[in-house]
Design an enzyme around this catalytic site. Sequence first.
Site, PDB file in Angstrom:
ATOM      1  N   HIS A 158     -11.347  -0.759   2.909  1.00 26.21           N
ATOM      2  CA  HIS A 158     -11.894  -0.405   4.226  1.00 26.21           C
ATOM      3  C   HIS A 158     -11.600   1.041   4.619  1.00 26.21           C
ATOM      4  O   HIS A 158     -12.074   1.517   5.659  1.00 26.21           O
ATOM      5  CB  HIS A 158     -11.304  -1.362   5.269  1.00 26.21           C
ATOM      6  CG  HIS A 158      -9.837  -1.193   5.396  1.00 26.21           C
ATOM      7  ND1 HIS A 158      -8.938  -1.551   4.398  1.00 26.21           N
ATOM      8  CD2 HIS A 158      -9.101  -0.625   6.353  1.00 26.21           C
ATOM      9  CE1 HIS A 158      -7.721  -1.236   4.769  1.00 26.21           C
ATOM     10  NE2 HIS A 158      -7.792  -0.676   5.957  1.00 26.21           N
ATOM     11  N   ASP A 159     -10.779   1.737   3.794  1.00 22.63           N
ATOM     12  CA  ASP A 159     -10.477   3.149   4.083  1.00 22.63           C
ATOM     13  C   ASP A 159     -11.235   4.092   3.170  1.00 22.63           C
ATOM     14  O   ASP A 159     -11.145   5.319   3.350  1.00 22.63           O
ATOM     15  CB  ASP A 159      -8.982   3.435   3.818  1.00 22.63           C
ATOM     16  CG  ASP A 159      -8.066   2.766   4.784  1.00 22.63           C
ATOM     17  OD1 ASP A 159      -6.921   2.475   4.390  1.00 22.63           O
ATOM     18  OD2 ASP A 159      -8.481   2.530   5.933  1.00 22.63           O
ATOM     19  N   GLU A 191       0.874  -1.173   0.000  1.00 26.35           N
ATOM     20  CA  GLU A 191       0.000   0.000   0.000  1.00 26.35           C
ATOM     21  C   GLU A 191       0.911   1.222   0.000  1.00 26.35           C
ATOM     22  O   GLU A 191       1.634   1.448   0.977  1.00 26.35           O
ATOM     23  CB  GLU A 191      -0.912   0.021   1.229  1.00 26.35           C
ATOM     24  CG  GLU A 191      -1.911   1.158   1.147  1.00 26.35           C
ATOM     25  CD  GLU A 191      -2.361   1.694   2.480  1.00 26.35           C
ATOM     26  OE1 GLU A 191      -1.680   1.465   3.494  1.00 26.35           O
ATOM     27  OE2 GLU A 191      -3.421   2.336   2.521  1.00 26.35           O
TER      28      GLU A 191
HETATM   29  O1  TEU Z   1      -4.047   3.393   5.516  1.00 22.22           O
HETATM   30  C1  TEU Z   1      -3.021   4.303   5.139  1.00 22.22           C
HETATM   31  C2  TEU Z   1      -3.607   5.485   4.554  1.00 22.22           C
HETATM   32  O2  TEU Z   1      -3.122   6.062   3.626  1.00 22.22           O
HETATM   33  C3  TEU Z   1      -4.808   5.967   5.240  1.00 22.22           C
HETATM   34  O3  TEU Z   1      -4.375   7.109   5.943  1.00 22.22           O
HETATM   35  C4  TEU Z   1      -5.863   6.275   4.234  1.00 22.22           C
HETATM   36  O4  TEU Z   1      -5.303   6.940   3.126  1.00 22.22           O
HETATM   37  C5  TEU Z   1      -6.819   7.189   4.880  1.00 22.22           C
HETATM   38  O5  TEU Z   1      -7.260   6.501   6.027  1.00 22.22           O
HETATM   39  C6  TEU Z   1      -7.954   7.476   3.928  1.00 22.22           C
HETATM   40  O6  TEU Z   1      -8.974   8.064   4.650  1.00 22.22           O
HETATM   41  C7  TEU Z   1      -3.526   2.271   6.209  1.00 22.22           C
HETATM   42  C8  TEU Z   1      -4.706   1.395   6.592  1.00 22.22           C
HETATM   43  O7  TEU Z   1      -5.351   0.935   5.401  1.00 22.22           O
HETATM   44  C9  TEU Z   1      -5.629   2.225   7.432  1.00 22.22           C
HETATM   45  O8  TEU Z   1      -6.825   1.496   7.742  1.00 22.22           O
HETATM   46  C10 TEU Z   1      -4.891   2.573   8.722  1.00 22.22           C
HETATM   47  O9  TEU Z   1      -5.703   3.458   9.481  1.00 22.22           O
HETATM   48  C11 TEU Z   1      -3.554   3.277   8.414  1.00 22.22           C
HETATM   49  O10 TEU Z   1      -2.811   2.682   7.367  1.00 22.22           O
HETATM   50  C12 TEU Z   1      -2.657   3.202   9.637  1.00 22.22           C
HETATM   51  O11 TEU Z   1      -2.271   1.854   9.815  1.00 22.22           O
END
Ligand code: TEU
Length: 538
Positions: free
Chosen positions: A311-312, A237
């Site tokens: 999920h984000d 990611e």
């Molecule tokens: O997400 C990383 C990230 O870039 C997030 O900040 C995302 O872009 C943002 O939440 C969008 O609203 C990863 C995981 O997928 C996320 O669930 C975690 O909260 C984050 O890292 C910290 O581990």
Amino acid sequence: EKKIEWWKNAIVYQIYPLSFKDSNHDGIGDLNGINSKLDYIKNLGIDVIWLSPVYQSPMDDNGYDISDYKRINPIFGTMEDMENLVSNIHKNGMKIIMDLVVNHTSDEHQWFIEAKKSKDNPYRDYYIWRDQPNQIQSVFSGPAWTYNEATKQYYFHLFSNKQPDLNWHNPKLRLEIYQMINEWLDKGIDGFRLDVIDLIGKDIDSMSLSDGPYLNQYLQEMHDHCFKNRDILTVGEMPGLSIKRASEITNQKNPLLSMIFQFSHISLDEIPGQGKWALKKLDLVEFKNVFNKLQQTLFEKGWNSLFLTNHDQPRAVSRFGNLSFRKKSSKMLATVLYGMQGTPYVFQGEEIGMTGVQFELSQYKDIETLNMYRDHLQKGYKHDDIMTSIYAKGRDNSRTPLQWDDTQNAGFSDVQPWIDINPNYKELNAKKDLAEKDSIYNYFKELFTIRKKYRIFDQGTFELIYPSHHELFIYLRKTKNEAILVIGSFSENRIEIDLSEYSQYQCLITNETPIDLKQTVIPPYYCAIYYKKEDYHA
Ligand code: TEU
Ligand code: CA
């Protein structure tokens, strides 16, 4: 034909375990709940399951704050439940990749509990300490630094203050991480999704966070210590990475990772430079141009993932489709996305066109949303404007429980779930969708079957047709003896367009009765893939 790596045309299904299926009546999704739904996943045509974190965690960021990498969080089950799930996934001919969160740990991890005790504690340099903070802000609002009274220094946390960043410059830390990775791989899992892995090369003092000066060095080292001699799928990611860098990292000659999640295509509906909450209408031409750049840059060099949500992110059909054409636009988005070159990713519920929610503030659970609300209120934003941004971009949109059927709690649990169910579950659920002839699930299934039948999907070129059209996403893919034309309408109107030069192509799949390309009218939210076998030109 040259054999391609299995992960190039594997279909990956992301499970957010909290919200997938509760099997032990506590309103929280769990491993045995997933186990009870493997047929549903297998029948969709899924090859790989990506499991969001299930390690020991205080759940400050729903498991992306790990306090023990080697233990399973009891709310999800036991280690034998995990081993049982892995073996059942394998028995079903599927693979499983786990979420690897190594940019940071939980502040309840033993390493941090030790590190914050004293400056000369052996674990002190597993984390990042400074006498004075700099200007870096946390992704979850507020400064990225928190003062530790006991040792009179600040520690760095790009996410919540319960997620201290690990100090990757410490070789001892790196070796402990590689040892943990190998332990999981030796257990028989089939790879990892690497959480914000673009951050591990950061240099705090020069404030270089994503794609920092040490990234290639540490990824190469991780590859050499862990991934090199294994037939696994690793997907990084990398929100801050350029498309060019994505191509370098996944370069087929010396791939540090199998593929990456690149985010250029899902930051186009925000005002540039103002972050995700500053909303802007998506311009389809911009959207198409980003995909074109991705396809061209990575073609026969690197490898990409194909995703519109996770999920984000908000739900795909709410963000890019049209809820008045929910089924047609869900299928259209999948067709346009998965017709391209790359490994397809389906986020749980996308296969039945689940939509976003508009909750009361008190119903939201996500730390990012709750922190943002307080922060924006303090900055003088109006409640209604803040809620508009949360409805559009809040992560809980994609974290409401999967809607299995129209019984109480949508068949997810027989008790009140940890987060409220989307109120539309009575008419939007897997059971109802599967019973309908225009089922979204069955369309995805058919699309994946076609994708596996024709090599053009993982080998063909990519060329936009009518690139400047603001409502149609049409592209052509070719190999020396095949061609496909992919059509997706993002409009609720009928559109005139001349595609007669493709009238010899036959329709492989469509979201309604196929239109003959001699015609010139594209119906609202129409999608289709047309195919032609080229007679071989020597
Ligand atoms: O997400 C990383 C990230 O870039 C997030 O900040 C995302 O872009 C943002 O939440 C969008 O609203 C990863 C995981 O997928 C996320 O669930 C975690 O909260 C984050 O890292 C910290 O581990
Ligand atoms: Ca449970």
